[in-house]
Each structure stands twice: as structure tokens, then as C-alpha cells.
Design a protein around this motif. Sequence first.
Motif, mmCIF file in Angstrom:
data_model
loop_
_atom_site.group_PDB
_atom_site.id
_atom_site.type_symbol
_atom_site.label_atom_id
_atom_site.label_comp_id
_atom_site.label_asym_id
_atom_site.label_seq_id
_atom_site.Cartn_x
_atom_site.Cartn_y
_atom_site.Cartn_z
ATOM 1 N N VAL A 11 -8.061 41.342 -17.732
ATOM 2 C CA VAL A 11 -6.620 41.266 -17.120
ATOM 3 C C VAL A 11 -6.639 40.087 -16.441
ATOM 4 O O VAL A 11 -5.938 38.974 -16.580
ATOM 5 N N SER A 12 -7.675 39.616 -15.596
ATOM 6 C CA SER A 12 -7.814 38.549 -14.933
ATOM 7 C C SER A 12 -7.887 37.224 -15.761
ATOM 8 O O SER A 12 -7.235 36.219 -15.543
ATOM 9 N N LEU A 13 -8.682 37.381 -16.868
ATOM 10 C CA LEU A 13 -8.719 36.057 -17.604
ATOM 11 C C LEU A 13 -7.595 35.890 -18.401
ATOM 12 O O LEU A 13 -7.188 34.644 -18.587
ATOM 13 N N ILE A 14 -6.950 36.779 -18.882
ATOM 14 C CA ILE A 14 -5.777 36.685 -19.475
ATOM 15 C C ILE A 14 -4.568 36.066 -18.876
ATOM 16 O O ILE A 14 -3.804 35.175 -19.264
ATOM 17 N N ALA A 15 -4.653 36.583 -17.766
ATOM 18 C CA ALA A 15 -3.446 36.203 -16.729
ATOM 19 C C ALA A 15 -3.777 34.955 -16.293
ATOM 20 O O ALA A 15 -2.689 33.972 -16.167
ATOM 21 N N GLY A 16 -5.133 34.534 -16.177
ATOM 22 C CA GLY A 16 -5.315 32.847 -15.765
ATOM 23 C C GLY A 16 -4.818 32.061 -16.861
ATOM 24 O O GLY A 16 -4.604 30.965 -16.787
ATOM 25 N N ILE A 17 -5.204 32.550 -18.205
ATOM 26 C CA ILE A 17 -4.795 31.590 -19.519
ATOM 27 C C ILE A 17 -3.247 31.460 -19.278
ATOM 28 O O ILE A 17 -2.897 30.254 -19.709
ATOM 29 N N PHE A 18 -2.487 32.398 -18.973
ATOM 30 C CA PHE A 18 -1.163 32.361 -19.103
ATOM 31 C C PHE A 18 -0.307 31.730 -17.771
ATOM 32 O O PHE A 18 0.852 31.502 -17.816
ATOM 33 N N GLY A 19 -1.494 31.493 -16.904
ATOM 34 C CA GLY A 19 -0.773 30.737 -15.679
ATOM 35 C C GLY A 19 -0.558 31.576 -14.516
ATOM 36 O O GLY A 19 0.214 31.237 -13.635
ATOM 37 N N PHE A 20 -0.523 32.971 -14.767
ATOM 38 C CA PHE A 20 -0.014 33.926 -13.617
ATOM 39 C C PHE A 20 -1.364 33.942 -12.745
ATOM 40 O O PHE A 20 -2.427 34.772 -12.636
ATOM 41 N N THR A 21 -1.467 32.985 -11.709
ATOM 42 C CA THR A 21 -2.748 32.803 -10.901
ATOM 43 C C THR A 21 -2.706 33.874 -9.757
ATOM 44 O O THR A 21 -3.773 34.397 -9.471
ATOM 45 N N GLY A 22 -1.762 34.555 -9.190
ATOM 46 C CA GLY A 22 -1.738 35.468 -8.304
ATOM 47 C C GLY A 22 -2.096 36.777 -8.909
ATOM 48 O O GLY A 22 -2.991 37.553 -8.379
ATOM 49 N N ILE A 23 -1.653 37.342 -9.898
ATOM 50 C CA ILE A 23 -2.197 38.355 -10.827
ATOM 51 C C ILE A 23 -3.645 38.085 -11.052
ATOM 52 O O ILE A 23 -4.523 39.233 -11.009
ATOM 53 N N SER A 24 -4.067 37.007 -11.739
ATOM 54 C CA SER A 24 -5.381 36.784 -11.930
ATOM 55 C C SER A 24 -6.392 36.881 -10.637
ATOM 56 O O SER A 24 -7.402 37.566 -10.800
ATOM 57 N N ALA A 25 -6.096 36.618 -9.484
ATOM 58 C CA ALA A 25 -6.849 36.508 -8.399
ATOM 59 C C ALA A 25 -6.988 37.973 -7.755
ATOM 60 O O ALA A 25 -7.776 38.427 -7.508
ATOM 61 N N VAL A 26 -5.865 38.763 -7.888
ATOM 62 C CA VAL A 26 -5.916 39.987 -7.552
ATOM 63 C C VAL A 26 -6.750 41.060 -8.454
ATOM 64 O O VAL A 26 -7.519 41.885 -8.213
ATOM 65 N N SER A 27 -6.634 40.878 -9.995
ATOM 66 C CA SER A 27 -7.422 41.398 -10.735
ATOM 67 C C SER A 27 -8.880 41.023 -10.709
ATOM 68 O O SER A 27 -9.812 41.976 -10.736
ATOM 69 N N ALA A 28 -9.181 39.590 -10.380
ATOM 70 C CA ALA A 28 -10.631 39.361 -10.266
ATOM 71 C C ALA A 28 -11.261 40.015 -9.083
ATOM 72 O O ALA A 28 -12.373 40.480 -8.965
ATOM 73 N N GLY A 29 -10.385 40.002 -7.782
ATOM 74 C CA GLY A 29 -10.920 40.668 -6.568
ATOM 75 C C GLY A 29 -11.125 42.391 -6.895
ATOM 76 O O GLY A 29 -11.948 42.842 -6.592
ATOM 77 N N MET A 30 -10.220 42.998 -7.830
ATOM 78 C CA MET A 30 -10.431 44.365 -8.109
ATOM 79 C C MET A 30 -11.495 44.456 -8.863
ATOM 80 O O MET A 30 -12.407 45.437 -8.517
ATOM 81 N N ALA A 31 -12.063 43.518 -9.848
ATOM 82 C CA ALA A 31 -13.234 43.537 -10.676
ATOM 83 C C ALA A 31 -14.304 43.840 -9.882
ATOM 84 O O ALA A 31 -15.437 44.392 -10.039
ATOM 85 N N LYS A 32 -14.382 42.691 -8.796
ATOM 86 C CA LYS A 32 -15.517 42.325 -7.910
ATOM 87 C C LYS A 32 -15.761 43.681 -7.092
ATOM 88 O O LYS A 32 -16.930 44.133 -6.980
ATOM 89 N N ILE A 33 -14.609 44.373 -6.515
ATOM 90 C CA ILE A 33 -14.964 45.407 -5.650
ATOM 91 C C ILE A 33 -15.563 46.519 -6.393
ATOM 92 O O ILE A 33 -16.301 47.129 -6.022
#
Length: 58
Positions: A11-33
Motif C-alpha cells: 500500500v505504501s509503495l502504491i500510494a507513493g507512486i500515485f503521489g499520496f505521500t502522507g498515506i505512504s508514510a503512514v503505511s510504511a510506518g505501520m509496516a515497519k512496526i
Amino acid sequence: MLKLALFFLVVSLIAGIFGFTGISAVSAGMAKILFFIAILAFVIVLLLVILSARSLFN
């Protein structure tokens, strides 16, 4: 739990591709946790198995 971490990573990668940086950052944080929680759970279970196996052979 690792499947859920992988889902958030995708989800983070897809959101990052489409320019949703806020969603991408939150998804990456959740994945890391979730990844670190899964690793911690694995280590705890591994230690419990080793300690219980050691007590069985004594």
C-alpha cells in the motif's frame, strides 16, 4: 502478521507512486512496526521452545 506488514508495504509503495505521500508514510510506518513486532514474537517463541526443550531433556 508478516502478511499484514507486507500488505502495508505494498500500500505504501502504491500510494507513493500515485503521489499520496502522507498515506505512504503512514503505511510504511505501520509496516515497519508490524515487522518488528513479528520479529520480537518470533524471538520470544524461539526462546520459549529452547527453554522448554532443555527442561525436557534434563
